[in-house]
Design a protein around this motif. Structure first.
Motif, mmCIF file in Angstrom:
data_model
loop_
_atom_site.group_PDB
_atom_site.id
_atom_site.type_symbol
_atom_site.label_atom_id
_atom_site.label_comp_id
_atom_site.label_asym_id
_atom_site.label_seq_id
_atom_site.Cartn_x
_atom_site.Cartn_y
_atom_site.Cartn_z
ATOM 1 N N VAL A 169 13.011 16.019 -9.148
ATOM 2 C CA VAL A 169 12.847 16.981 -8.057
ATOM 3 C C VAL A 169 14.141 17.043 -7.256
ATOM 4 O O VAL A 169 15.062 16.264 -7.491
ATOM 5 C CB VAL A 169 11.657 16.606 -7.133
ATOM 6 C CG1 VAL A 169 10.352 16.560 -7.911
ATOM 7 C CG2 VAL A 169 11.900 15.282 -6.423
ATOM 8 N N SER A 170 14.201 17.943 -6.305
ATOM 9 C CA SER A 170 15.390 18.043 -5.462
ATOM 10 C C SER A 170 15.315 17.033 -4.313
ATOM 11 O O SER A 170 14.239 16.511 -3.991
ATOM 12 C CB SER A 170 15.524 19.454 -4.894
ATOM 13 O OG SER A 170 14.525 19.685 -3.925
ATOM 14 N N ILE A 171 16.457 16.804 -3.690
ATOM 15 C CA ILE A 171 16.501 15.920 -2.517
ATOM 16 C C ILE A 171 15.654 16.520 -1.398
ATOM 17 O O ILE A 171 14.995 15.792 -0.657
ATOM 18 C CB ILE A 171 17.954 15.695 -2.060
ATOM 19 C CG1 ILE A 171 18.723 14.932 -3.128
ATOM 20 C CG2 ILE A 171 18.001 14.952 -0.737
ATOM 21 C CD1 ILE A 171 20.191 14.769 -2.844
ATOM 22 N N VAL A 172 15.643 17.830 -1.298
ATOM 23 C CA VAL A 172 14.828 18.512 -0.287
ATOM 24 C C VAL A 172 13.355 18.139 -0.474
ATOM 25 O O VAL A 172 12.636 17.898 0.499
ATOM 26 C CB VAL A 172 15.034 20.039 -0.358
ATOM 27 C CG1 VAL A 172 14.070 20.760 0.560
ATOM 28 C CG2 VAL A 172 16.472 20.395 -0.035
ATOM 29 N N THR A 173 12.903 18.055 -1.712
ATOM 30 C CA THR A 173 11.515 17.688 -1.997
ATOM 31 C C THR A 173 11.235 16.255 -1.557
ATOM 32 O O THR A 173 10.182 15.973 -0.977
ATOM 33 C CB THR A 173 11.204 17.862 -3.483
ATOM 34 O OG1 THR A 173 11.405 19.234 -3.840
ATOM 35 C CG2 THR A 173 9.776 17.456 -3.810
ATOM 36 N N VAL A 174 12.174 15.358 -1.802
ATOM 37 C CA VAL A 174 11.995 13.966 -1.382
ATOM 38 C C VAL A 174 11.817 13.902 0.140
ATOM 39 O O VAL A 174 10.903 13.241 0.641
ATOM 40 C CB VAL A 174 13.180 13.086 -1.829
ATOM 41 C CG1 VAL A 174 13.083 11.681 -1.231
ATOM 42 C CG2 VAL A 174 13.246 13.014 -3.352
ATOM 43 N N TYR A 175 12.660 14.614 0.871
ATOM 44 C CA TYR A 175 12.529 14.609 2.336
ATOM 45 C C TYR A 175 11.266 15.348 2.789
ATOM 46 O O TYR A 175 10.708 15.040 3.848
ATOM 47 C CB TYR A 175 13.782 15.165 2.999
ATOM 48 C CG TYR A 175 14.911 14.162 2.958
ATOM 49 C CD1 TYR A 175 14.783 12.929 3.586
ATOM 50 C CD2 TYR A 175 16.086 14.428 2.290
ATOM 51 C CE1 TYR A 175 15.798 11.982 3.544
ATOM 52 C CE2 TYR A 175 17.122 13.492 2.244
ATOM 53 C CZ TYR A 175 16.958 12.273 2.872
ATOM 54 O OH TYR A 175 17.965 11.334 2.831
ATOM 55 N N SER A 176 10.794 16.279 1.981
ATOM 56 C CA SER A 176 9.522 16.936 2.271
ATOM 57 C C SER A 176 8.379 15.926 2.168
ATOM 58 O O SER A 176 7.446 15.944 2.972
ATOM 59 C CB SER A 176 9.299 18.095 1.303
ATOM 60 O OG SER A 176 8.042 18.677 1.479
ATOM 61 N N TRP A 177 8.448 15.053 1.162
ATOM 62 C CA TRP A 177 7.440 13.997 1.025
ATOM 63 C C TRP A 177 7.435 13.107 2.263
ATOM 64 O O TRP A 177 6.377 12.707 2.737
ATOM 65 C CB TRP A 177 7.703 13.149 -0.209
ATOM 66 C CG TRP A 177 7.529 13.848 -1.519
ATOM 67 C CD1 TRP A 177 6.870 15.031 -1.741
ATOM 68 C CD2 TRP A 177 8.013 13.426 -2.784
ATOM 69 N NE1 TRP A 177 6.936 15.354 -3.076
ATOM 70 C CE2 TRP A 177 7.622 14.386 -3.735
ATOM 71 C CE3 TRP A 177 8.751 12.332 -3.204
ATOM 72 C CZ2 TRP A 177 7.939 14.271 -5.089
ATOM 73 C CZ3 TRP A 177 9.060 12.214 -4.552
ATOM 74 C CH2 TRP A 177 8.656 13.173 -5.480
ATOM 75 N N VAL A 178 8.622 12.812 2.784
ATOM 76 C CA VAL A 178 8.726 11.984 3.991
ATOM 77 C C VAL A 178 8.086 12.714 5.165
ATOM 78 O O VAL A 178 7.272 12.151 5.903
ATOM 79 C CB VAL A 178 10.204 11.642 4.304
ATOM 80 C CG1 VAL A 178 10.323 10.945 5.653
ATOM 81 C CG2 VAL A 178 10.811 10.793 3.194
ATOM 82 N N ARG A 179 8.452 13.978 5.341
ATOM 83 C CA ARG A 179 7.945 14.767 6.468
ATOM 84 C C ARG A 179 6.423 14.904 6.418
ATOM 85 O O ARG A 179 5.754 14.888 7.448
ATOM 86 C CB ARG A 179 8.613 16.152 6.446
ATOM 87 C CG ARG A 179 8.367 16.983 7.679
ATOM 88 C CD ARG A 179 9.135 18.293 7.682
ATOM 89 N NE ARG A 179 8.784 19.152 6.562
ATOM 90 C CZ ARG A 179 9.542 19.369 5.473
ATOM 91 N NH1 ARG A 179 10.715 18.795 5.351
ATOM 92 N NH2 ARG A 179 9.142 20.171 4.509
#
Length: 69
Positions: free
Chosen positions: A18-28
């Motif tokens: 996945v993209s890094i944006v997706t990883v930070y979305s998981w965090v959010r």
């Protein structure tokens, strides 16, 4: 816990496809917790937590993870 594997957001993204944006979305969204910071101040995530976040997200999206050939 010294035997745990820690990943940066970039490593988690590469591992899960996945993209890094997706990883930070998981965090959010609360699917993934930041476990600490590395020596450069980058967020670190436990490998097991990344796998759980990926599984939960893919299951919710009703997509199946296909192993790479």
């Amino acid at each position: 816990m010294d035997d745990e594997i820690w990943l940066t957001a970039r490593e988690a993204a590469e591992l899960t496809g996945v993209s890094i944006v997706t990883v930070y979305s998981w965090v959010r969204r609360g699917h993934l917790k930041v476990g600490g910071l590395d020596h450069r101040g980058q967020k670190l995530f436990r490998h097991l937590d990344v796998a759980r976040a990926e599984k939960a997200t893919r299951a919710k999206a009703k997509r199946m993870l296909v192993p790479a050939a």
